[in-house]
Design a protein around this motif. Structure first.
Motif, PDB file in Angstrom:
ATOM      1  N   ALA A 158       0.821  -1.219   0.000  1.00 38.68           N
ATOM      2  CA  ALA A 158       0.000   0.000   0.000  1.00 38.68           C
ATOM      3  C   ALA A 158       0.849   1.261   0.000  1.00 38.68           C
ATOM      4  CB  ALA A 158      -0.929  -0.006   1.214  1.00 38.68           C
ATOM      5  N   SER A 159       2.056   1.189   0.572  1.00 34.42           N
ATOM      6  CA  SER A 159       2.887   2.390   0.658  1.00 34.42           C
ATOM      7  C   SER A 159       3.749   2.615  -0.582  1.00 34.42           C
ATOM      8  CB  SER A 159       3.791   2.311   1.890  1.00 34.42           C
ATOM      9  OG  SER A 159       4.666   1.195   1.812  1.00 34.42           O
ATOM     10  N   VAL A 160       3.708   1.671  -1.540  1.00 37.53           N
ATOM     11  CA  VAL A 160       4.553   1.810  -2.731  1.00 37.53           C
ATOM     12  C   VAL A 160       4.209   3.081  -3.498  1.00 37.53           C
ATOM     13  CG1 VAL A 160       5.051   0.826  -5.010  1.00 37.53           C
ATOM     14  CG2 VAL A 160       5.107  -0.634  -2.977  1.00 37.53           C
ATOM     15  N   ALA A 161       2.912   3.396  -3.646  1.00 35.49           N
ATOM     16  CA  ALA A 161       2.512   4.577  -4.424  1.00 35.49           C
ATOM     17  C   ALA A 161       3.104   5.851  -3.825  1.00 35.49           C
ATOM     18  CB  ALA A 161       0.992   4.677  -4.486  1.00 35.49           C
ATOM     19  N   ARG A 162       3.014   6.005  -2.511  1.00 37.76           N
ATOM     20  CA  ARG A 162       3.536   7.214  -1.862  1.00 37.76           C
ATOM     21  C   ARG A 162       5.061   7.260  -1.937  1.00 37.76           C
ATOM     22  NH1 ARG A 162      -0.811   9.315   1.196  1.00 37.76           N
ATOM     23  NH2 ARG A 162      -2.588   7.873   1.064  1.00 37.76           N
ATOM     24  N   MET A 163       5.687   6.108  -1.805  1.00 34.48           N
ATOM     25  CA  MET A 163       7.139   6.033  -1.917  1.00 34.48           C
ATOM     26  C   MET A 163       7.592   6.442  -3.316  1.00 34.48           C
ATOM     27  SD  MET A 163       9.383   2.580  -1.652  1.00 34.48           S
ATOM     28  CE  MET A 163       8.622   1.981  -3.160  1.00 34.48           C
ATOM     29  N   VAL A 164       6.887   5.941  -4.341  1.00 36.91           N
ATOM     30  CA  VAL A 164       7.243   6.294  -5.714  1.00 36.91           C
ATOM     31  C   VAL A 164       7.045   7.787  -5.953  1.00 36.91           C
ATOM     32  CG1 VAL A 164       6.600   5.989  -8.144  1.00 36.91           C
ATOM     33  CG2 VAL A 164       6.816   3.993  -6.653  1.00 36.91           C
ATOM     34  N   ALA A 165       5.952   8.341  -5.425  1.00 41.33           N
ATOM     35  CA  ALA A 165       5.703   9.771  -5.600  1.00 41.33           C
ATOM     36  C   ALA A 165       6.799  10.600  -4.933  1.00 41.33           C
ATOM     37  CB  ALA A 165       4.339  10.137  -5.027  1.00 41.33           C
ATOM     38  N   LEU A 166       7.233  10.185  -3.742  1.00 39.90           N
ATOM     39  CA  LEU A 166       8.269  10.919  -3.024  1.00 39.90           C
ATOM     40  C   LEU A 166       9.590  10.903  -3.789  1.00 39.90           C
ATOM     41  CD1 LEU A 166       8.966  10.923   0.756  1.00 39.90           C
ATOM     42  CD2 LEU A 166      10.814  10.289  -0.780  1.00 39.90           C
ATOM     43  N   VAL A 167      10.011   9.713  -4.241  1.00 40.51           N
ATOM     44  CA  VAL A 167      11.279   9.606  -4.967  1.00 40.51           C
ATOM     45  C   VAL A 167      11.184  10.297  -6.324  1.00 40.51           C
ATOM     46  CG1 VAL A 167      12.939   7.994  -5.979  1.00 40.51           C
ATOM     47  CG2 VAL A 167      11.905   7.496  -3.755  1.00 40.51           C
ATOM     48  N   SER A 168      10.026  10.217  -6.963  1.00 42.44           N
ATOM     49  CA  SER A 168       9.843  10.854  -8.268  1.00 42.44           C
ATOM     50  C   SER A 168      10.017  12.365  -8.175  1.00 42.44           C
ATOM     51  CB  SER A 168       8.456  10.527  -8.832  1.00 42.44           C
ATOM     52  OG  SER A 168       8.344   9.148  -9.125  1.00 42.44           O
ATOM     53  N   GLU A 169       9.527  12.950  -7.095  1.00 42.17           N
ATOM     54  CA  GLU A 169       9.667  14.397  -6.936  1.00 42.17           C
ATOM     55  C   GLU A 169      11.148  14.789  -6.836  1.00 42.17           C
ATOM     56  OE1 GLU A 169       7.315  17.958  -4.626  1.00 42.17           O
ATOM     57  OE2 GLU A 169       7.516  16.019  -3.606  1.00 42.17           O
ATOM     58  N   GLN A 170      11.933  13.978  -6.118  1.00 43.94           N
ATOM     59  CA  GLN A 170      13.367  14.233  -6.030  1.00 43.94           C
ATOM     60  C   GLN A 170      14.034  14.123  -7.397  1.00 43.94           C
ATOM     61  OE1 GLN A 170      15.647  14.852  -3.412  1.00 43.94           O
ATOM     62  NE2 GLN A 170      13.914  15.328  -2.071  1.00 43.94           N
ATOM     63  N   LEU A 171      13.692  13.073  -8.139  1.00 44.68           N
ATOM     64  CA  LEU A 171      14.323  12.835  -9.443  1.00 44.68           C
ATOM     65  C   LEU A 171      13.941  13.909 -10.450  1.00 44.68           C
ATOM     66  CD1 LEU A 171      13.875   8.956  -9.597  1.00 44.68           C
ATOM     67  CD2 LEU A 171      16.037  10.196  -9.375  1.00 44.68           C
ATOM     68  N   GLU A 172      12.690  14.361 -10.400  1.00 40.29           N
ATOM     69  CA  GLU A 172      12.260  15.442 -11.297  1.00 40.29           C
ATOM     70  C   GLU A 172      13.083  16.701 -11.044  1.00 40.29           C
ATOM     71  OE1 GLU A 172       8.127  16.165 -10.805  1.00 40.29           O
ATOM     72  OE2 GLU A 172       7.519  14.215 -11.600  1.00 40.29           O
ATOM     73  N   ALA A 173      13.276  17.020  -9.769  1.00 40.44           N
ATOM     74  CA  ALA A 173      14.015  18.232  -9.428  1.00 40.44           C
ATOM     75  C   ALA A 173      15.468  18.140  -9.887  1.00 40.44           C
ATOM     76  CB  ALA A 173      13.949  18.463  -7.916  1.00 40.44           C
ATOM     77  N   GLN A 174      16.066  16.950  -9.825  1.00 41.70           N
ATOM     78  CA  GLN A 174      17.466  16.769 -10.198  1.00 41.70           C
ATOM     79  C   GLN A 174      17.667  16.712 -11.702  1.00 41.70           C
ATOM     80  OE1 GLN A 174      18.801  13.230  -8.217  1.00 41.70           O
ATOM     81  NE2 GLN A 174      18.408  14.039  -6.163  1.00 41.70           N
ATOM     82  N   ASN A 175      16.770  16.004 -12.390  1.00 45.81           N
ATOM     83  CA  ASN A 175      16.992  15.710 -13.810  1.00 45.81           C
ATOM     84  C   ASN A 175      16.185  16.578 -14.766  1.00 45.81           C
ATOM     85  OD1 ASN A 175      18.639  13.574 -12.913  1.00 45.81           O
ATOM     86  ND2 ASN A 175      16.895  12.163 -12.844  1.00 45.81           N
ATOM     87  N   GLY A 176      15.211  17.309 -14.236  1.00 44.31           N
ATOM     88  CA  GLY A 176      14.412  18.172 -15.100  1.00 44.31           C
ATOM     89  C   GLY A 176      13.489  17.415 -16.023  1.00 44.31           C
ATOM     90  N   ARG A 177      13.161  16.186 -15.681  1.00 42.34           N
ATOM     91  CA  ARG A 177      12.253  15.368 -16.506  1.00 42.34           C
ATOM     92  C   ARG A 177      11.542  14.368 -15.591  1.00 42.34           C
ATOM     93  NH1 ARG A 177      14.313  10.418 -16.429  1.00 42.34           N
ATOM     94  NH2 ARG A 177      16.586  10.125 -16.325  1.00 42.34           N
ATOM     95  N   PRO A 178      10.398  13.851 -16.036  1.00 38.35           N
ATOM     96  CA  PRO A 178       9.726  12.812 -15.255  1.00 38.35           C
ATOM     97  C   PRO A 178      10.633  11.572 -15.168  1.00 38.35           C
ATOM     98  CG  PRO A 178       8.237  13.722 -16.883  1.00 38.35           C
ATOM     99  CD  PRO A 178       9.603  14.240 -17.223  1.00 38.35           C
ATOM    100  N   PRO A 179      10.702  10.933 -14.024  1.00 33.56           N
ATOM    101  CA  PRO A 179      11.560   9.759 -13.895  1.00 33.56           C
ATOM    102  C   PRO A 179      10.965   8.548 -14.599  1.00 33.56           C
ATOM    103  CG  PRO A 179      10.319  10.090 -11.885  1.00 33.56           C
ATOM    104  CD  PRO A 179      10.028  11.271 -12.771  1.00 33.56           C
ATOM    105  N   ARG A 180      11.818   7.612 -14.917  1.00 34.74           N
ATOM    106  CA  ARG A 180      11.382   6.341 -15.498  1.00 34.74           C
ATOM    107  C   ARG A 180      11.271   5.332 -14.363  1.00 34.74           C
ATOM    108  NH1 ARG A 180      16.214   6.961 -19.701  1.00 34.74           N
ATOM    109  NH2 ARG A 180      17.068   7.561 -17.676  1.00 34.74           N
ATOM    110  N   VAL A 181      10.044   4.835 -14.136  1.00 34.38           N
ATOM    111  CA  VAL A 181       9.757   3.964 -12.992  1.00 34.38           C
ATOM    112  C   VAL A 181       9.211   2.634 -13.493  1.00 34.38           C
ATOM    113  CG1 VAL A 181       8.401   3.684 -10.872  1.00 34.38           C
ATOM    114  CG2 VAL A 181       9.259   5.958 -11.528  1.00 34.38           C
ATOM    115  N   ALA A 182       9.688   1.536 -12.912  1.00 37.86           N
ATOM    116  CA  ALA A 182       9.189   0.208 -13.250  1.00 37.86           C
ATOM    117  C   ALA A 182       8.706  -0.482 -11.984  1.00 37.86           C
ATOM    118  CB  ALA A 182      10.280  -0.627 -13.903  1.00 37.86           C
TER     119      ALA A 182
END
Length: 604
Positions: free
Chosen positions: A193-217
């Motif tokens: 159940a916590s995977v969605a929130r975890m992915v959202a949290l890490v995605s926000e970090q990656l977006e800020a660093q890379n300037g693009r949506p992250p690639r998630v599998a």
């Protein structure tokens, strides 16, 4: 010497398990039922090729092959004589120290066919895979930590995690701060159940660093498990702020094999590997208890060093049907290390769902801790959520069969009035209302017998003398992969009759439901009942578990725990108190050196 959990009947001369030309120690152990014909044939052939005719060495080879067949990655010559082994009588185990020395000095070991470490004997492939998994994990742990925007992290945490979810919050932060994270916990602790929130949290970090949506599998070992993961992420995403929903939009889960990339020329190698790695920034694998040693080796070599890898699972569940108990080994191995990437979730959220959730959680805890007295007391407490039915009680068994028939008939009723596409999700959803689980495939406690019983009950309710091979309401499990059709081993479905009168199979593939003609599908099993192994990665509202007699070698704590934890609201155990206690007291024995490699101070 040992005869294990009880002597089995002698094998006849024409039994398929007998190698008729086997002699010496191989013949003795084969006739006793410890070794089967394939074990003997492989050992004999390797002995001929290596010019090694030593009886003790060939016995070690055959036992190593047997170990891999039964799910272990090696054999421990120092302790195997003390392990439960089903045999027709006593067998002459060699003296351990001399036996180990003979194997280590043998031509097969010199040639690298066998690998000997201490008293552990491996086939070369498993030895290499075990070392590779250990080396790859520590190479990832040695990397410097990923860059983190601490201010942004704090904002993400406060937005995504509410009070009461502190452990899941800590797990998500660990994922953000590290390249590898192993998240473990029992049922109801919020792993998936916590995977969605975890992915959202890490995605926000990656977006800020890379300037693009992250690639998630997102991936899981089976079709059922990947579907459940995808559904959980979609369900949780719908509760998040719009900005986080957008980050998770279109995110689906696949099987692990599909993630790594099928290759038509190989069943053990994939398109993605060390020189052609996966292109993702974040990879999350759920139900890792089902991942074999070989699969874990292929995954680790396919993930880029700069990809965050998250492994999620319950180490107390049944391990893979293939060789290895990797998740349990990782958790045990990292237990005493200060650089452990393991995050344990211990707080269950089922107790918040009322008495039923609390009783289910209490039973799971009793099984996990091996507390047979507590488990018996819970099942005898009168709880509606957890109960034990003695199979010798005819009245109680009639009620159990009636409840099972009611669930089966509801599927049939809906299948006869199928409206495509409105009913696709609804009818496959009925498969998650009740699940009947067995340890055995055949016999009085097995899947085959119970499937036939239920089909007979359905035919009676339909007023038919018997059912055809394909009939509306037949629940099916796909047992093979078909890349062309986009279906995987473990996908489930239901046979329906369309408005035009045609029979079709509604199959749940990942988060989709699709229609197929029965003739297009191969490798189909009826699953009114299924084995506990095949139920992994799925849940049902109510679960009925059929326990075999207490002397069954399949009856283990891990199997029982896995079966019970498939239930969301209630579980009925059909079995005697003796069988219940035997299940809790007997543990799966899988020899492995992975935990010791990881825990070694020299590792890393």
């Amino acid at each position: 010497m040992t005869t294990g959990t009880g002597e089995r009947p002698a094998l006849g001369p024409y039994d398929r398990r007998i190698a008729r030309r086997a002699d010496g120690m191989l013949g003795v152990f084969n006739q006793a039922g410890v070794l089967e014909a394939p074990d003997v044939h492989v050992a004999t052939r390797l002995g001929v090729l290596a010019g090694d005719a030593s009886q003790d060495v060939l016995l070690a080879v055959a036992l190593t092959v047997r170990a891999a067949r039964l799910g272990a990655v090696c054999v421990d010559l120092a302790t195997i004589a003390e392990q439960p082994v089903e045999a027709t009588g006593p067998v002459p185990w060699p003296e351990p120290a001399g036996w180990t020395a003979a194997v280590a000095a043998s031509p097969l070991a010199t040639a690298g066919v066998l690998r000997v470490e201490g008293s552990l004997v491996y086939l070369d492939r498993h030895w290499r895979e075990e070392r590779q998994v250990c080396d790859d994990l520590f190479a990832r742990l040695r990397r410097g930590a990923p860059e983190i925007d601490e201010s942004l992290l704090g904002t993400s945490v406060s937005r995504l995690f509410t009070a009461g979810w502190e452990q899941q919050q800590a797990a998500a932060v660990a994922v953000a701060r590290g390249w590898t994270t192993i998240i473990t916990g029992g049922p109801g602790t919020g792993k998936t159940a916590s995977v969605a929130r975890m992915v959202a949290l890490v995605s926000e970090q990656l977006e800020a660093q890379n300037g693009r949506p992250p690639r998630v599998a997102l991936a899981a070992p089976t079709g059922k498990a990947s579907a459940r993961l995808g559904e959980s992420v979609a369900r949780e995403a719908a509760t998040l702020d719009p900005v986080d929903q957008a980050r998770l939009a279109g995110l689906t889960a696949s099987t692990l094999h599909r993630l790594l990339g099928w290759r038509p020329d190989s069943s053990t190698r994939f398109r993605h590997h060390r020189t052609n790695p996966l292109p993702y920034d974040l990879v999350v694998v759920d139900e890792v208890s089902m991942v074999s040693l070989a699969q874990m080796a292929r995954l680790l070599e396919a993930v880029r060093p700069t990809t965050r890898l998250v492994l999620v699972g319950d180490p107390d569940q049944l391990a893979s049907v293939e060789a290895g108990a990797v998740l349990a080994d990782l958790v045990n191995g990292f237990e005493a290390r200060s650089d452990s990437p393991v995050v344990r979730l211990t707080e269950t959220h089922r107790t918040k769902a009322g008495a039923a959730g609390a009783d289910l959680d209490a039973l799971a805890t009793a099984l996990r801790e091996g507390d047979a007295d507590r488990a018996v007391a819970l099942l005898d407490s009168g709880s509606a959520a957890v109960r034990l039915v003695d199979p010798r009680n005819e009245v109680a068994m009639a009620q159990v069969r009636g409840s099972i028939a009611d669930a089966a008939w509801e599927i049939t009723r809906r299948a006869l009035a199928f409206a495509d596409p409105e009913d696709r999700d609804a009818i496959t959803g009925l498969l998650d209302e009740h699940r009947l689980l067995c340890a055995h495939r055949e016999g009085p406690y097995g899947v085959g017998g119970w499937n036939r019983q239920i089909e007979h009950l359905v035919a009676e309710r339909a007023g038919l003398p018997h059912l055809d091979e394909w009939y509306p309401g037949r629940p099916v499990l796909l047992t093979s992969n078909d890349r062309g059709l986009g279906v995987s081993n473990g996908d489930i479905g239901v046979v329906v009759r369309t408005a035009e009168g045609r029979l079709r199979v509604v199959v749940r593939t990942g988060t989709e439901t699709r229609l197929f003609a029965p003739t297009r599908l191969s490798g189909i099993e009826t699953v009114f009942a299924m084995t506990v192994h095949k139920s992994q990665g799925s849940e049902a509202r109510a679960v009925t578990v059929i326990l075999p007699d207490e002397d069954s070698a399949l009856l283990t704590r891990e199997l029982f725990y896995t079966a019970v934890t498939r239930a969301r609201e209630s579980v009925t155990i059909v079995g005697t108190v003796d069988a219940l206690r035997a299940a809790i007291e007997r543990r799966v024995q899988r020899a492995s050196g992975l935990a010791a490699r990881i825990s070694s101070p020299a590792a890393g």
